[in-house]
Design a protein around this motif. Structure first.
Motif, PDB file in Angstrom:
ATOM      1  N   LYS A  34      -3.675  16.238   7.151  1.00  0.00           N
ATOM      2  CA  LYS A  34      -2.620  17.042   6.540  1.00  0.00           C
ATOM      3  C   LYS A  34      -1.752  16.242   5.585  1.00  0.00           C
ATOM      4  O   LYS A  34      -1.183  16.794   4.645  1.00  0.00           O
ATOM      5  N   TYR A  35      -1.639  14.930   5.819  1.00  0.00           N
ATOM      6  CA  TYR A  35      -0.647  14.152   5.075  1.00  0.00           C
ATOM      7  C   TYR A  35      -1.343  13.083   4.220  1.00  0.00           C
ATOM      8  O   TYR A  35      -2.383  12.535   4.600  1.00  0.00           O
ATOM      9  N   VAL A  36      -0.715  12.805   3.089  1.00  0.00           N
ATOM     10  CA  VAL A  36      -1.246  11.810   2.151  1.00  0.00           C
ATOM     11  C   VAL A  36      -0.182  10.733   1.935  1.00  0.00           C
ATOM     12  O   VAL A  36       0.983  11.060   1.666  1.00  0.00           O
ATOM     13  N   PRO A  37      -0.548   9.438   2.049  1.00  0.00           N
ATOM     14  CA  PRO A  37       0.435   8.381   1.770  1.00  0.00           C
ATOM     15  C   PRO A  37       0.718   8.288   0.270  1.00  0.00           C
ATOM     16  O   PRO A  37      -0.125   8.640  -0.557  1.00  0.00           O
ATOM     17  N   HIS A  38       1.930   7.791  -0.070  1.00  0.00           N
ATOM     18  CA  HIS A  38       2.333   7.628  -1.475  1.00  0.00           C
ATOM     19  C   HIS A  38       2.948   6.253  -1.664  1.00  0.00           C
ATOM     20  O   HIS A  38       4.002   5.949  -1.087  1.00  0.00           O
ATOM     21  N   LEU A  39       2.292   5.384  -2.433  1.00  0.00           N
ATOM     22  CA  LEU A  39       2.869   4.086  -2.785  1.00  0.00           C
ATOM     23  C   LEU A  39       4.054   4.313  -3.704  1.00  0.00           C
ATOM     24  O   LEU A  39       3.954   5.024  -4.706  1.00  0.00           O
ATOM     25  N   THR A  40       5.187   3.680  -3.361  1.00  0.00           N
ATOM     26  CA  THR A  40       6.420   3.958  -4.109  1.00  0.00           C
ATOM     27  C   THR A  40       7.057   2.731  -4.736  1.00  0.00           C
ATOM     28  O   THR A  40       7.594   2.804  -5.838  1.00  0.00           O
ATOM     29  N   VAL A  41       7.013   1.581  -4.053  1.00  0.00           N
ATOM     30  CA  VAL A  41       7.769   0.407  -4.511  1.00  0.00           C
ATOM     31  C   VAL A  41       6.865  -0.820  -4.469  1.00  0.00           C
ATOM     32  O   VAL A  41       6.062  -0.989  -3.549  1.00  0.00           O
ATOM     33  N   SER A  63      -9.972  11.016   6.150  1.00  0.00           N
ATOM     34  CA  SER A  63      -8.994  10.108   5.554  1.00  0.00           C
ATOM     35  C   SER A  63      -8.403  10.746   4.312  1.00  0.00           C
ATOM     36  O   SER A  63      -9.018  11.611   3.683  1.00  0.00           O
ATOM     37  N   ARG A  64      -7.207  10.275   3.944  1.00  0.00           N
ATOM     38  CA  ARG A  64      -6.554  10.688   2.695  1.00  0.00           C
ATOM     39  C   ARG A  64      -6.050   9.438   2.000  1.00  0.00           C
ATOM     40  O   ARG A  64      -5.492   8.539   2.643  1.00  0.00           O
ATOM     41  N   THR A  65      -6.258   9.383   0.686  1.00  0.00           N
ATOM     42  CA  THR A  65      -5.929   8.188  -0.085  1.00  0.00           C
ATOM     43  C   THR A  65      -4.876   8.505  -1.133  1.00  0.00           C
ATOM     44  O   THR A  65      -4.906   9.576  -1.769  1.00  0.00           O
ATOM     45  N   SER A  66      -3.960   7.578  -1.324  1.00  0.00           N
ATOM     46  CA  SER A  66      -2.876   7.745  -2.291  1.00  0.00           C
ATOM     47  C   SER A  66      -3.397   7.638  -3.715  1.00  0.00           C
ATOM     48  O   SER A  66      -4.535   7.220  -3.959  1.00  0.00           O
ATOM     49  N   PHE A  67      -2.524   7.998  -4.670  1.00  0.00           N
ATOM     50  CA  PHE A  67      -2.817   7.745  -6.075  1.00  0.00           C
ATOM     51  C   PHE A  67      -2.709   6.240  -6.336  1.00  0.00           C
ATOM     52  O   PHE A  67      -2.001   5.524  -5.640  1.00  0.00           O
TER      53      PHE A  67
END
Length: 691
Positions: free
Chosen positions: A311-318, A392-396
């Protein structure tokens, strides 16, 4: 009868239209011509014919008047018959009467549709998701026509009952035929073009196997797709079958499946989405159905499982840099998703669209940062949340570049070619730096001028194509390149590449500057061509009125003078000089030099010249002999007191002359010479006498 029916999901008007030649269709559409379209299917012992007309009104009239079916035997035993043999297979072929349909429509929905289209009092079409809006058939005749052809496409027996097909069981393997289907509708009502096909039993081919069949398995669904365009000549629709053990397959559609508006499909593919249970293996295959109702071989089997999506996707931010090789990456991920994953994985690539490699594994589900200490000048990172169920879910991607002030190395290996159209193709050795953005290409037409940049932004590949104008005065073009990294650090220029243009421009013409005719020889001088690439100069001569020129001198740009000693007096000569360059291009000639060579040789001397005193009449008598024909003779005289002077000119036939103008006791010297018509003269001959 009043039948309502549901089409599956997609619809085409008729599979037979897919099998027709595209040019014929374009002609109908562009010129509004109405015609019959015919196809044939060869089986091992018979030939099946199917046809359709391309207009609903024409179809309705043909149902009334019928079709004329003819067969013409053209060849037998591989020899063309001098008199082709014609057989009428059906003089008036029309749909069977309504009574012939009553039994079959109870068990065959397609037969019911065709019967309703032919004989029903009204005709309504309904279906899921507002099928009327999809098909957009606003007129009842159009509806009847469309659905009748569509249903007849799936069952050849129904097509025959509808007057749209026939079997020829009287064919022979050693013969080949022309089949022709014509309209019986009077031309005064409507002109309908006939159609024909040339075929024999030896043209039999098995039905082709469907290819390019794929399946994409996602959460609770499988998307099936295949390229219908490749085999559109053979199949208009398909059966889709599914299995859970790769052994026992069942059809998952009640009706044959096809594509909506196949002719206008941009990607030429049919798509079908099947709802499935996750984590269960499914296998699929398809089977084509021809316009004659034949079933082709099965496609290859494709298999897979549906998987529940995370359901959820990680997001690289910093990204926080520690030093030139170390970075702390921070991401966001909902806390409620921690229990659904086993952890995170950090992935790295040199390029955004390149292959990613996992560089850090087994990151805790509760972690929201990771430190990576093997940075290269340019890095792309993604973060994968690993689900407990294998999903699995992968970030941009995130681009990470540490501070970089080191430029790329100087590009090497620059080389190129220019073709006869002026297309330049450059190649060079790729730089090895990981953070290469691309290259900038520069060009000049003179080695001393400033190079101009050809590329607006850095060009990524190590190739470049340019265009130059061939027919200009510049014979060469110069290129340089520089390498640029992602921080826009630029290398020094590569070594210049010098390319010589294909030579399409002949050299400038040489010019004659001086000439002189002396003692029968011709002395010529000229100025050489001013072009830089001249290889040789060629001097040609033409004699009198001859057409052919002769090469008399070829010089490698040194001599600018020539003495023609082979000229013959009395002849006229034309001279021309050309310049030829290194590409064997020849200049236009210099202006022609036309010269007449006058005769300069002396005539033979006069023989037997004699002077005798005649005291009887007080004269000196002169006589001589000359065998050549001449214009005249010049007689000269001198004395003790007077110098030599011309005293008389006589004709060329005269051989004697008396001189009465004499004085006693005086010495006289007489001279004579012959004069030709062309002005030449002989040497002077003398005789001395005393009176």
């Amino acid at each position: 009868m009043n039948f309502k029916f549901l089409l599956i999901l997609f619809f085409i008007a008729t599979g037979i239209s897919n099998a027709q030649d595209k040019q014929a269709k374009d002609t109908v559409q562009d010129n509004k011509e109405i015609g019959i379209q015919l196809i044939a299917r060869v089986q091992k012992d018979k030939i099946l014919l199917r046809w359709a007309v391309n207009d609903p009104i024409a179809w309705k009239k043909l149902n009334r008047y019928g079709y004329l079916i003819e067969r013409i035997t053209v060849t037998r035993d591989k020899k063309t018959l001098a008199n082709p043999e014609k057989v009428v297979l059906a003089k008036v072929l029309k749909p069977e009467p309504i009574e012939a349909w009553e039994k079959i429509i109870e068990t065959n929905d397609d037969a019911a549709i065709v019967a309703q289209a032919l004989y029903g009092e009204d005709f309504a079409v309904t279906g899921a998701d507002n099928m009327e809006a999809i098909v957009n058939l606003s007129e009842e005749t159009q509806q009847r026509f469309t659905f009748a052809l569509y249903s007849a496409d799936k069952d050849f027996q129904i097509a025959k009952k509808a007057g749209l097909g026939i079997e020829d069981n009287t064919v022979k393997p050693n013969e080949k035929y022309i089949y022709r289907v014509s309209s019986n509708v009077p031309e005064t009502e409507m002109k309908i073009l006939y159609s024909g096909v040339f075929v024999g039993l030896k043209d039999y081919e098995p039905m082709p196997k469907p290819i390019d069949f794929t399946a994409n398995f996602t959460d609770k669904s499988a998307m099936l797709s295949w390229n219908f365009k490749i085999l559109s000549h053979a199949y208009g629709s398909y059966y889709i079958e599914r299995s859970t053990d790769k052994q026992n397959f069942k059809r998952i559609t009640d009706k044959p499946y096809t594509s909506l508006s196949q002719e206008n499909s941009n990607n030429n593919r049919i798509f079908y989405i099947d709802s499935i249970a996750n984590n269960t293996a499914y296998s699929y295959r398809i089977q084509g159905i021809s316009s004659f109702g034949e079933l082709g071989p099965y496609s290859d089997i494709v298999s897979g499982k549906g998987k529940e999506l995370l359901k959820y996707v990680p997001h690289l931010t910093v990204k926080e840099f520690k030093d030139d090789t170390t970075v702390n990456l921070i991401w966001e991920f909902p806390e409620e998703g921690n229990n659904e994953i086993t952890g995170f994985e950090l992935n790295r690539s040199d390029e955004d669209g390149g292959k990613y490699t996992t560089v850090v594994k087994n990151i805790s589900p509760k972690s929201r940062n990771v430190v990576y200490n093997k940075l290269l000048p340019s890095n792309y990172f993604t973060l994968t949340a690993v689900g407990k169920n294998g999903n699995s879910r992968t970030s941009f991607p995130m681009l990470v570049q540490p501070v970089d002030s080191i430029p790329p190395a100087k590009p090497i290996g620059l080389k190129g070619t220019i073709d006869s159209l002026g297309v330049v193709k450059l190649t060079w050795t790729p730089n090895r730096e990981k953070d290469m953005l691309g290259y900038r290409i520069y060009k000049a037409y003179n080695p001393d001028e400033e190079y101009s940049q050809l590329t607006i932004s850095p060009s990524e590949p190590n190739t470049f194509e340019d265009k130059v104008v061939i027919k200009t005065l510049n014979s060469k073009v110069y290129y340089k390149i520089i390498a640029v990294d992602y921080r826009y650090n630029m290398s020094v220029f590569s070594e210049p590449l010098i390319l010589k243009k294909p030579d399409l421009i002949p050299p400038a013409s040489p010019v004659f500057t001086k000439y002189e005719i002396k003692d029968g020889a011709v002395f010529l001088e000229w100025a050489n061509s001013s072009s830089d690439d001249v290889a040789v100069h060629q001097l040609y001569r033409r004699e009198n009125d001859q057409q052919d020129w002769s090469l008399i001198l070829e010089t490698k740009n040194k001599e600018e003078k020539y003495q023609d000693k082979n000229a013959i007096e009395g002849n006229t000569y034309s001279y021309a000089i050309y310049a030829k360059d290194e590409s064997n291009l020849v200049s236009i000639p210099s202006p022609f030099l036309n010269l007449f060579i006058p005769k300069y040789s002396l005539l033979p001397p006069v023989k037997g010249f004699f002077a005798q005193v005649n005291k009887t009449i007080n004269t000196i008598d002169l006589s001589w002999d000359y065998s050549n024909e001449v214009e005249s003779f010049e007689i000269y005289k001198s004395s003790d007191k007077d110098a030599l002077q011309l005293i008389q000119i006589v004709t060329g036939k005269t051989k004697r002359l008396s001189d009465p103008t004499i004085t006693i006791n005086t010495n006289y010297k007489y001279g004579i010479r012959a004069v030709a018509k062309d002005g030449r003269m002989s040497k002077m001959d003398f005789y001395t006498v005393k009176f």
